[in-house]
Design a protein around this motif. Structure first.
Motif, PDB file in Angstrom:
ATOM      1  N   GLY A 162       1.025  -1.172  -0.132  1.00  0.00           N
ATOM      2  CA  GLY A 162      -0.168   0.026   0.033  1.00  0.00           C
ATOM      3  C   GLY A 162       0.821   1.195   0.109  1.00  0.00           C
ATOM      4  O   GLY A 162       0.537   2.196  -0.871  1.00  0.00           O
ATOM      5  N   PHE A 163       1.808   1.167   0.754  1.00  0.00           N
ATOM      6  CA  PHE A 163       2.812   2.505   0.815  1.00  0.00           C
ATOM      7  C   PHE A 163       3.520   2.834  -0.649  1.00  0.00           C
ATOM      8  O   PHE A 163       3.414   3.857  -0.895  1.00  0.00           O
ATOM      9  CB  PHE A 163       3.942   2.059   1.950  1.00  0.00           C
ATOM     10  CG  PHE A 163       4.849   3.530   1.995  1.00  0.00           C
ATOM     11  CD1 PHE A 163       4.631   4.159   3.379  1.00  0.00           C
ATOM     12  CD2 PHE A 163       5.784   3.752   1.256  1.00  0.00           C
ATOM     13  CE1 PHE A 163       5.347   5.329   3.380  1.00  0.00           C
ATOM     14  CE2 PHE A 163       6.563   5.137   1.540  1.00  0.00           C
ATOM     15  CZ  PHE A 163       6.136   5.849   2.519  1.00  0.00           C
ATOM     16  N   PHE A 164       3.661   1.547  -1.221  1.00  0.00           N
ATOM     17  CA  PHE A 164       4.543   1.704  -2.514  1.00  0.00           C
ATOM     18  C   PHE A 164       3.255   2.203  -3.670  1.00  0.00           C
ATOM     19  O   PHE A 164       3.882   3.018  -4.327  1.00  0.00           O
ATOM     20  CB  PHE A 164       4.858   0.360  -2.991  1.00  0.00           C
ATOM     21  CG  PHE A 164       5.319   0.075  -4.637  1.00  0.00           C
ATOM     22  CD1 PHE A 164       6.570   0.482  -4.623  1.00  0.00           C
ATOM     23  CD2 PHE A 164       4.676  -0.046  -5.451  1.00  0.00           C
ATOM     24  CE1 PHE A 164       7.152   0.435  -5.854  1.00  0.00           C
ATOM     25  CE2 PHE A 164       5.148  -0.054  -6.650  1.00  0.00           C
ATOM     26  CZ  PHE A 164       6.346   0.385  -6.881  1.00  0.00           C
ATOM     27  N   SER A 165       2.083   1.997  -3.369  1.00  0.00           N
ATOM     28  CA  SER A 165       1.126   2.372  -4.344  1.00  0.00           C
ATOM     29  C   SER A 165       1.269   4.048  -4.314  1.00  0.00           C
ATOM     30  O   SER A 165       0.658   4.689  -5.193  1.00  0.00           O
ATOM     31  CB  SER A 165      -0.241   1.902  -4.225  1.00  0.00           C
ATOM     32  OG  SER A 165      -0.717   2.496  -2.925  1.00  0.00           O
ATOM     33  N   ALA A 166       1.698   4.781  -3.269  1.00  0.00           N
ATOM     34  CA  ALA A 166       1.466   6.109  -3.042  1.00  0.00           C
ATOM     35  C   ALA A 166       2.624   6.767  -3.840  1.00  0.00           C
ATOM     36  O   ALA A 166       2.764   7.883  -4.377  1.00  0.00           O
ATOM     37  CB  ALA A 166       1.384   6.442  -1.657  1.00  0.00           C
ATOM     38  N   ILE A 167       3.617   6.071  -4.076  1.00  0.00           N
ATOM     39  CA  ILE A 167       4.964   6.521  -4.682  1.00  0.00           C
ATOM     40  C   ILE A 167       4.659   7.211  -6.140  1.00  0.00           C
ATOM     41  O   ILE A 167       4.718   8.406  -6.491  1.00  0.00           O
ATOM     42  CB  ILE A 167       6.118   5.721  -4.679  1.00  0.00           C
ATOM     43  CG1 ILE A 167       6.332   5.363  -3.376  1.00  0.00           C
ATOM     44  CG2 ILE A 167       7.281   6.384  -5.553  1.00  0.00           C
ATOM     45  CD1 ILE A 167       7.397   4.465  -2.909  1.00  0.00           C
ATOM     46  N   MET A 169       1.635   7.473  -7.443  1.00  0.00           N
ATOM     47  CA  MET A 169       0.449   8.170  -7.426  1.00  0.00           C
ATOM     48  C   MET A 169       0.666   9.836  -7.235  1.00  0.00           C
ATOM     49  O   MET A 169      -0.100  10.534  -7.606  1.00  0.00           O
ATOM     50  CB  MET A 169      -0.450   7.834  -6.284  1.00  0.00           C
ATOM     51  CG  MET A 169      -2.022   8.418  -6.527  1.00  0.00           C
ATOM     52  SD  MET A 169      -3.063   7.536  -5.309  1.00  0.00           S
ATOM     53  CE  MET A 169      -2.487   8.203  -3.729  1.00  0.00           C
ATOM     54  N   THR A 170       1.700  10.084  -6.331  1.00  0.00           N
ATOM     55  CA  THR A 170       2.003  11.295  -6.123  1.00  0.00           C
ATOM     56  C   THR A 170       2.477  12.415  -7.084  1.00  0.00           C
ATOM     57  O   THR A 170       1.814  13.475  -7.117  1.00  0.00           O
ATOM     58  CB  THR A 170       3.313  11.322  -4.896  1.00  0.00           C
ATOM     59  OG1 THR A 170       3.031  10.722  -3.663  1.00  0.00           O
ATOM     60  CG2 THR A 170       3.582  12.978  -4.573  1.00  0.00           C
ATOM     61  N   THR A 225       2.271  15.765   0.066  1.00  0.00           N
ATOM     62  CA  THR A 225       1.196  14.728  -0.532  1.00  0.00           C
ATOM     63  C   THR A 225       1.750  13.380  -0.132  1.00  0.00           C
ATOM     64  O   THR A 225       1.129  12.449   0.059  1.00  0.00           O
ATOM     65  CB  THR A 225       1.088  14.888  -1.708  1.00  0.00           C
ATOM     66  OG1 THR A 225       0.431  16.494  -1.893  1.00  0.00           O
ATOM     67  CG2 THR A 225       0.096  14.055  -2.464  1.00  0.00           C
ATOM     68  N   LEU A 226       3.113  13.151  -0.505  1.00  0.00           N
ATOM     69  CA  LEU A 226       3.485  11.702  -0.501  1.00  0.00           C
ATOM     70  C   LEU A 226       3.815  11.456   1.331  1.00  0.00           C
ATOM     71  O   LEU A 226       3.545  10.188   1.715  1.00  0.00           O
ATOM     72  CB  LEU A 226       5.213  11.744  -0.986  1.00  0.00           C
ATOM     73  CG  LEU A 226       5.934  10.376  -0.725  1.00  0.00           C
ATOM     74  CD1 LEU A 226       4.709   9.175  -1.350  1.00  0.00           C
ATOM     75  CD2 LEU A 226       7.264  10.396  -1.250  1.00  0.00           C
ATOM     76  N   ALA A 227       4.170  12.534   1.941  1.00  0.00           N
ATOM     77  CA  ALA A 227       4.112  12.071   3.565  1.00  0.00           C
ATOM     78  C   ALA A 227       2.710  11.953   3.909  1.00  0.00           C
ATOM     79  O   ALA A 227       2.650  10.799   5.037  1.00  0.00           O
ATOM     80  CB  ALA A 227       4.647  13.400   4.302  1.00  0.00           C
ATOM     81  N   PRO A 231       1.837   6.667   4.449  1.00  0.00           N
ATOM     82  CA  PRO A 231       1.274   5.822   5.222  1.00  0.00           C
ATOM     83  C   PRO A 231      -0.244   5.726   5.306  1.00  0.00           C
ATOM     84  O   PRO A 231      -0.725   4.803   5.783  1.00  0.00           O
ATOM     85  CB  PRO A 231       1.527   6.745   6.871  1.00  0.00           C
ATOM     86  CG  PRO A 231       2.065   8.104   6.097  1.00  0.00           C
ATOM     87  CD  PRO A 231       2.511   7.811   4.881  1.00  0.00           C
ATOM     88  N   GLY A 232      -0.771   6.708   4.477  1.00  0.00           N
ATOM     89  CA  GLY A 232      -2.263   6.661   4.422  1.00  0.00           C
ATOM     90  C   GLY A 232      -2.756   5.444   3.604  1.00  0.00           C
ATOM     91  O   GLY A 232      -3.604   4.895   3.939  1.00  0.00           O
ATOM     92  N   SER A 233      -1.950   5.160   2.431  1.00  0.00           N
ATOM     93  CA  SER A 233      -2.348   4.096   1.750  1.00  0.00           C
ATOM     94  C   SER A 233      -1.950   2.822   2.276  1.00  0.00           C
ATOM     95  O   SER A 233      -2.510   1.924   1.976  1.00  0.00           O
ATOM     96  CB  SER A 233      -1.667   4.420   0.361  1.00  0.00           C
ATOM     97  OG  SER A 233      -2.097   5.425  -0.263  1.00  0.00           O
TER      98      SER A 233
END
Length: 350
Positions: A162-167, A169-170, A225-227, A231-233
């Motif tokens: 899930g954390f990886f998915s945010a990278i 996406m940002t 946004t990434l911060a 963790p949110g994802s």
């Protein structure tokens, strides 16, 4: 110069190369590098590659459709949250006051859907990349731990995916969020008679931001946004999978899954995931909103100090009520949309 065996017998050459790689490289690396040693094996690997590619395309499509569902359901709640986060003290007395004043000033549609064009345009690639990134993250985790493609993952492993998915996406989320919050905040400022808003729409925001500060200005708030989204994802997908697992029908004797999850259960899991995502990262979201709407050159540290000076720890949580109120229905709609999209594609393409 090629050896006789490599020119006359490709299978033997592939076997020899595989042996050399296995002997020269560490097992963890060598196991992931393998040349097909027969026509049947090459055909099988090509089929697997096509299947994996198709699965990733389906994740992109399903995620995009789920994102559209999320915007339609959740944008009014998000607008209230952003206006509470960015308004000066005393402008609004509550979330209901934001709704009342917004509708009185701009009507129901414009009052509650100000700035919706940016997320609607950006939400398809944004959510598509998020769900694609999550599936890719799960593949990376399985590869790292040498797990089978269909092996279940632990909550910690799901969180990592899930954390990886945010990278990835940002790169999409940050500029669209910047445009969205600017338009949402602009809608709360009263205009003098004959005065026009500073921005005519989403494209005008991008144009003016680029003119004043280049690409850097358009992407202001990317780190924040990434911060928030990392963790949110992680919490988002972990909570979704955990609730799904808890709600899956099981055989009372063996404890094994005995049936498919209903759409109602998927909706409930999505709602829980949305709430789980916001609780740990809401203060970061407040900093991001302030950073992206501030005039002039500002820093994350300056925003944090300014918020704390203005209202202590409570200053980091304005609008948390609307955010949580939005999280449940919007993310229920997201995962329901993703599930329905997958079902439709499975029915159509098999």
């Amino acid at each position: 110069m090629s050896s006789p065996s490599s020119s006359s017998d490709p299978a033997a050459a592939a076997t020899a190369i595989n042996k050399k790689l296995h002997d020269a490289l560490p097992p963890a690396v060598a196991d992931k590098i393998h040349l097909p040693e027969s026509a049947a094996e090459a055909k099988e690997e090509a089929k697997a590659a096509v299947s994996a590619g198709a699965a990733q395309v389906r994740s992109l499509v399903a995620g995009g459709f789920g994102g559209v569902c999320a915007v339609v359901v959740g944008h009014p709640f998000d607008l209230v949250k952003v206006r509470l986060q960015t308004a000066e003290k005393g402008v609004y007395s509550s979330a209901i006051d934001v709704v009342r004043k917004s509708i009185a000033r701009d009507g129901l549609r414009r009052g509650l859907y100000a700035g919706v064009s940016a997320p609607l345009v950006g939400v398809t690639p944004m959510f598509a990349v998020s769900f694609w990134g999550y599936d890719l993250g799960k593949s990376i985790v399985r590869s790292t731990y040498n797990l089978a493609p269909d092996a279940s993952l632990s909550i910690a492993q799901i969180s990592a995916a899930g954390f990886f998915s945010a990278i990835p996406m940002t790169a999409i989320t940050a500029p669209f969020e910047r445009v969205k919050v600017i338009l949402q905040v602009q809608g709360q400022k009263p205009l003098a008679p004959g005065e026009k808003p500073k921005y005519a729409g989403a494209s005008d925001v991008v144009r003016q931001l680029y003119r004043s500060g280049g690409v850097r200005s358009v992407f202001r708030g990317s780190a924040a946004t990434l911060a928030r989204d990392g963790p949110g994802s992680a919490a988002y997908f972990a909570a979704y999978e955990y609730i799904k697992k808890a709600l899956t029908p099981r055989d009372p004797v063996t404890g094994e899954a005995s049936g498919k999850l209903s759409l109602g259960a998927v909706t409930l899991a999505g709602a829980g995931a949305g709430i789980a995502m916001w609780i740990p990262v809401f203060p970061i979201d407040t900093v991001k909103s302030r950073l992206q709407t501030a005039e002039g050159n500002v820093t994350i540290g300056g925003v944090v100090r300014g918020l704390y000076k203005a209202g202590g720890y409570r200053a980091f949580f304005p609008g948390i009520g609307p955010a949580l109120a939005r999280a449940a229905p919007a993310n229920a709609a997201t995962f329901l949309g993703v599930e329905l999209a997958h079902q439709a594609m499975n029915k159509t393409f098999g």
